[in-house]
Write an enzyme that holds these catalytic residues in place. Structure first.
Site, PDB file in Angstrom:
ATOM      1  N   VAL A   1       0.805  -1.226   0.000  1.00  0.00           N
ATOM      2  CA  VAL A   1       0.000   0.000   0.000  1.00  0.00           C
ATOM      3  C   VAL A   1       0.837   1.275   0.000  1.00  0.00           C
ATOM      4  O   VAL A   1       0.281   2.376  -0.113  1.00  0.00           O
ATOM      5  CB  VAL A   1      -0.952   0.027   1.217  1.00  0.00           C
ATOM      6  CG1 VAL A   1      -1.995  -1.066   1.096  1.00  0.00           C
ATOM      7  CG2 VAL A   1      -0.182  -0.090   2.529  1.00  0.00           C
ATOM      8  N   TYR A   2       2.150   1.158   0.136  1.00  0.00           N
ATOM      9  CA  TYR A   2       2.971   2.372   0.129  1.00  0.00           C
ATOM     10  C   TYR A   2       2.959   2.989  -1.273  1.00  0.00           C
ATOM     11  O   TYR A   2       3.392   2.360  -2.239  1.00  0.00           O
ATOM     12  CB  TYR A   2       4.413   2.060   0.548  1.00  0.00           C
ATOM     13  CG  TYR A   2       4.588   1.638   1.989  1.00  0.00           C
ATOM     14  CD1 TYR A   2       3.563   1.775   2.921  1.00  0.00           C
ATOM     15  CD2 TYR A   2       5.788   1.094   2.424  1.00  0.00           C
ATOM     16  CE1 TYR A   2       3.720   1.380   4.234  1.00  0.00           C
ATOM     17  CE2 TYR A   2       5.959   0.696   3.757  1.00  0.00           C
ATOM     18  CZ  TYR A   2       4.922   0.841   4.654  1.00  0.00           C
ATOM     19  OH  TYR A   2       5.088   0.448   5.963  1.00  0.00           O
ATOM     20  N   SER A   3       2.459   4.225  -1.335  1.00  0.00           N
ATOM     21  CA  SER A   3       2.357   4.943  -2.618  1.00  0.00           C
ATOM     22  C   SER A   3       1.643   4.096  -3.673  1.00  0.00           C
ATOM     23  O   SER A   3       2.024   4.068  -4.845  1.00  0.00           O
ATOM     24  CB  SER A   3       3.748   5.370  -3.130  1.00  0.00           C
ATOM     25  OG  SER A   3       4.391   6.202  -2.206  1.00  0.00           O
TER      26      SER A   3
END
Length: 308
Positions: A21-23
């Site tokens: 889910v990071y960026s």
């Protein structure tokens, strides 16, 4: 990002942590490309489980979604295996037996080498370990936790659990959401426009007086040694029992290079004791020493032996 990663590689760093889910997945894509030429020399850790889209089932650890999420992470990372797959948060809707069996299948398939958790409570992690032990499934070997000089709750339950189960702690937000960078003190409080106010919801609250008490001792030791405040805070963590790695999230090269020196500095016994004393918060029932004397002695012996 490529330049920052190269600086890490040049310094001997070989453990890189990210999440799906990071960026919106871009973090995995960039990390995979940056490490592609030396993939076998580096450890890639990624996390799954937090909602990744508006689709009804794109969250948690059902067998269907977990296997799908791993495939998506493999594609973004441009690799055929994940060194360490960590569960980003607990999923109360999926049977732990189903979860552990699915993780075991992923390890046996070769797509995942090791498994871990993040943000689990003690009973959640221990119940999962017990199921894995009972059925011969792969067990967790990594527990990614929040731990810092202003957040020592990890020591009350998760540290003795990790010690007992031989699980290594990987520490996130070791500088307490930027509160231990040296930018803030009694004379220079956190400004109203700081992004720390927006991210405070993701961390346990910190009493302001306690924060400044810890910063005061950090500043004193920094003046005595010439080390920076972040270096001292990171070095303290590297010496704690069960801690195997500390994740730094430097925003620029200067911060990164300063943080990397934390593994080289030497603090005296007296300085470490002062950090321990001024950062300590009395634990709640049933964790305070009167009831938990057995682990209190075990913890002391671990510290005395510099067990890592």
């Amino acid at each position: 990002a490529n330049q920052m990663i190269q600086l890490c590689l040049d310094a001997g760093i070989n453990y890189f942590d990210t999440a799906d889910v990071y960026s919106d997945g871009e973090s995995e894509r960039m990390l995979g490309k940056a490490l592609a030429k030396e993939r076998h020399k580096n450890i890639i850790s990624t996390k799954v489980g937090i909602r990744s889209s508006d689709h009804l089932n794109d969250v948690g650890f059902s067998r269907n979604y977990l296997k799908y999420a791993v495939e998506q992470s493999l594609n973004r990372l441009g690799t055929d295996y994940i060194d360490v797959l960590q569960l980003h948060q607990f999923d109360s809707f999926t049977s732990l037996h189903q979860l552990m069996k699915t993780l075991d299948e992923l390890v046996r398939s070769g797509k995942v080498r090791y498994i871990g958790v993040s943000n689990f409570s003690g009973w959640q992690l221990m119940k999962a370990q017990a199921i894995a032990d009972q059925y011969g499934y792969e067990k967790f070997v990594v527990n990614q936790v929040y731990y810092s000089l202003i957040g020592r709750d990890y020591e009350w339950e998760l540290m003795p659990l990790n010690d007992d189960q031989q699980i290594s702690a990987v520490v996130w937000s070791p500088l307490g959401w930027g509160r231990l960078t040296g930018k803030f003190d009694r004379e220079n409080p956190i400004p109203c426009e700081s992004r720390l106010h927006d991210t405070a919801q993701f961390a346990p609250p910190v009493n302001e007086e306690h924060l400044y008490r810890v910063i005061d001792v950090l500043k004193a030791i920094a003046e005595e040694t010439g080390y920076s405040i972040p270096q001292i805070a990171l070095n303290w963590l590297l010496q704690r029992p069960t801690v195997s790695s500390v994740l730094i999230g430097a925003r620029n090269e200067a911060q990164l290079l300063d943080n990397l020196k934390a593994k080289e500095i030497q603090l005296s016994v007296d300085q470490i004791q002062r950090l321990d004393q001024f950062s300590e918060v009395y634990p709640p029932y049933p964790y305070y020493p009167y009831w938990n004397g057995q682990f209190t002695e075990r913890f002391k012996s671990l510290v005395d032996s510099q067990y890592i």
